[in-house]
Design an enzyme around this catalytic site. Structure first.
Site, PDB file in Angstrom:
ATOM      1  N   LYS A 126       0.868  -1.184   0.000  1.00  0.00           N
ATOM      2  CA  LYS A 126       0.000   0.000   0.000  1.00  0.00           C
ATOM      3  C   LYS A 126       0.897   1.224   0.000  1.00  0.00           C
ATOM      4  CE  LYS A 126      -4.398   1.021   0.040  1.00  0.00           C
ATOM      5  NZ  LYS A 126      -5.557   0.290  -0.507  1.00  0.00           N
ATOM      6  N   ASP A 166      -6.979   4.415  -4.537  1.00  0.00           N
ATOM      7  CA  ASP A 166      -7.643   4.244  -3.242  1.00  0.00           C
ATOM      8  C   ASP A 166      -8.265   5.617  -2.963  1.00  0.00           C
ATOM      9  OD1 ASP A 166      -7.869   2.305  -0.774  1.00  0.00           O
ATOM     10  OD2 ASP A 166      -7.316   4.210   0.121  1.00  0.00           O
ATOM     11  N   THR A 210     -14.986  -2.835  -7.088  1.00  0.00           N
ATOM     12  CA  THR A 210     -15.035  -2.985  -5.622  1.00  0.00           C
ATOM     13  C   THR A 210     -16.479  -2.928  -5.140  1.00  0.00           C
ATOM     14  OG1 THR A 210     -12.884  -1.909  -5.531  1.00  0.00           O
ATOM     15  CG2 THR A 210     -14.049  -2.182  -3.445  1.00  0.00           C
TER      16      THR A 210
END
Ligand code: NDP
Length: 445
Positions: A126, A166, A210
């Site tokens: 990440k 993100d 998602t």
């Protein structure tokens, strides 16, 4: 917590002071692993847990840029490459003022097990920066992304590390990041980033994946308890990428989504959220959620209380970490919620999760229910490697199959360990054992 696990957890606390979100994410996984360690002592002997908790590499860098007024601005960039045992490092980039090492490490840690659950060959990572794209102009966002990539590019590669979006990193930012990577390296290396535009290596369904994936997972959970999304009342927090497509798919499957939110408040719309209007307000105008209510008679905006006080059968927290607290969980239980599935990463506090579990609410942790995004990123990588592009229906069918398999993997593992219906236990154990076996197989590296 089991004594072996407690020892490693104490070590994690000592070695990572102040990183509270990371501690929370580790504890959430460790709380499930007692039965596995009793069954598989080689994980303890091989110090597998200590090894997984220490990222393989942590990169922190300065991101200098010049704002529209000509002032020099400095942000801090991060990439935590957690685990590459199952494949190249894979995980999104977050641009938000709250970003610091503890947030990136919690997200990276979660990502290892989520990626493992997808069944795809991807490791965990990440990254991001404490930069706020909301308060920057278009030109500033571009300059920031270029500066960010000017450092990060040396750590990336289609076989090494493949970031995606993100919070605060959508199609626009991925475009600027990819453009700068291509310029510096002189390579059109499509497989180095996912979430790309459709004309330059992106995959159909990645944008929706998602949110759609969360709803496919919920559909499986509902079937398991003999219920259906058809006619169900649903609340979805957030109004970003995950939330918008969760709302869209839930309504396609016959549910009525009566509420959504952003960080300024929430709207209740008893006729069901008009998803096209929501997209226009949030993605085109980049406005606050109040503007949605201003344009729709049936909608009411509130900046008091919580979206979770709205009575619903299905609650999908899709905004950010720790947004659904103990009192919110109590309100949901009082209103007889049947299913809570995390679209965001760790949106429920541990106390909230405990309340839901004690009340017998069917609960899906994000590492299972929101894994459709990264799984479709892996499908994008497959298309890039083959220089191919698949149609929408074909890709969506693969996503549905992946969510079905993740659901069954979690449900089956929970059953194997004597706790049917416990998706937290199932997801943590199924995600962990695959990674742990690979760690052992590859020796001490
Ligand atoms: P976006 O930036 O597109 O959207 C985030 C949304 O959440 C915005 O509407 C934001 O509002 C809202 N929000 C932030 N904080 C709060 C709060 N305290 N209360 C209510 N709303 C809030 O991000 P994504 O949709 O991409 O990501 C959302 C979550 O899903 C994150 O946890 C992310 O890690 C996770 N996730 C995302 C994936 C993806 O593919 N994008 C994949 C897997 C997980 P505002 O605009 O006011 O800040």
């Amino acid at each position: 917590m089991d004594t072996q696990l407690q020892k490693v957890y104490d070590q994690v606390l000592r070695r990572n002071p102040g990183e509270v979100e990371f501690h929370q994410a580790v504890k959430e996984v460790f709380d499930s692993l007692g039965p596995v360690l009793r069954k598989r002592p080689e994980y303890v002997e091989g110090a597998v847990l200590s090894r997984i908790c220490e990222p393989e590499r942590q990169i922190i860098f300065r991101v200098p840029w010049v704002d529209d007024a000509g002032r020099v601005r400095i942000n801090r960039g991060f990439r935590v490459e957690y685990s590459s045992v199952l494949g190249p490092y894979k995980g999104g980039l977050r641009f938000h003022p709250s970003v610091y090492l503890g947030i990136i490490k919690f997200l990276g840690f979660e990502q290892i097990f989520k990626n493992s659950l997808t069944g795809m060959p991807i490791g965990g990572a990440k990254g991001g920066a404490d930069f706020d794209p909301h308060s920057a102009s278009e030109a500033e966002v571009m300059r920031f992304c270029q500066s960010f990539m000017t450092e990060l590019y040396r750590h990336l590669g289609e076989h090494t590390d493949v970031p995606a979006g993100d919070i605060g990193v959508g199609g626009r930012e991925i475009g600027y990041l990819f453009g700068q990577y291509k310029r510096i390296t002189n390579r059109h290396e499509s497989g180095v980033l996912t979430g790309k535009g459709l004309t330059w290596g992106g995959s159909l369904v990645r944008t929706e994946a998602t949110g759609y994936g969360v709803v496919y997972f919920v559909n499986e959970m509902m079937q398991e308890i003999g219920r259906s999304l058809e006619g169900a009342r649903v609340a979805v927090s957030g109004s970003g990428n995950v939330a918008i497509y969760a709302i869209e798919k839930a309504q396609q499957l016959g549910a009525t989504v009566v509420a959504c939110s952003d960080s300024s408040g929430y709207v209740v719309d008893e006729r069901g959220i008009d998803v096209e209007l929501l997209k226009h307000v949030k993605e085109v105008e980049r406005e606050r959620i109040r503007c949605y209510a201003d344009r729709r008679d049936s909608a009411v905006f509130s900046d008091r209380g919580s979206i979770w006080q709205v009575p619903v059968e299905v609650a999908l927290p899709c905004a950010t970490q720790n947004e659904l607290r103990e009192e919110d969980a109590r309100a949901l239980v009082a209103n007889r919620v049947a299913v809570v599935a995390e679209g965001a990463n760790m949106p429920c506090t541990p106390a909230a999760t405990a309340v839901l579990q004690e009340a017998g609410v069917n609960f899906a942790p994000g590492k299972a229910s929101n894994a459709g995004g990264v799984a479709t990123s892996a499908l994008e990588m497959q298309q890039n490697a083959a220089r191919d592009s698949w149609g929408f229906a074909e890709t969506d069918a693969k996503l549905q199959e992946i969510m079905h398999d993740i659901h069954d993997r979690c449900a089956g593992t929970a059953e194997e360990y004597g706790q049917p219906g416990n998706y937290i236990l199932g997801a943590n154990i199924a995600g962990f054992t695959k990674v742990a076996d690979a760690v052992i197989a590859m020796g001490v590296v």
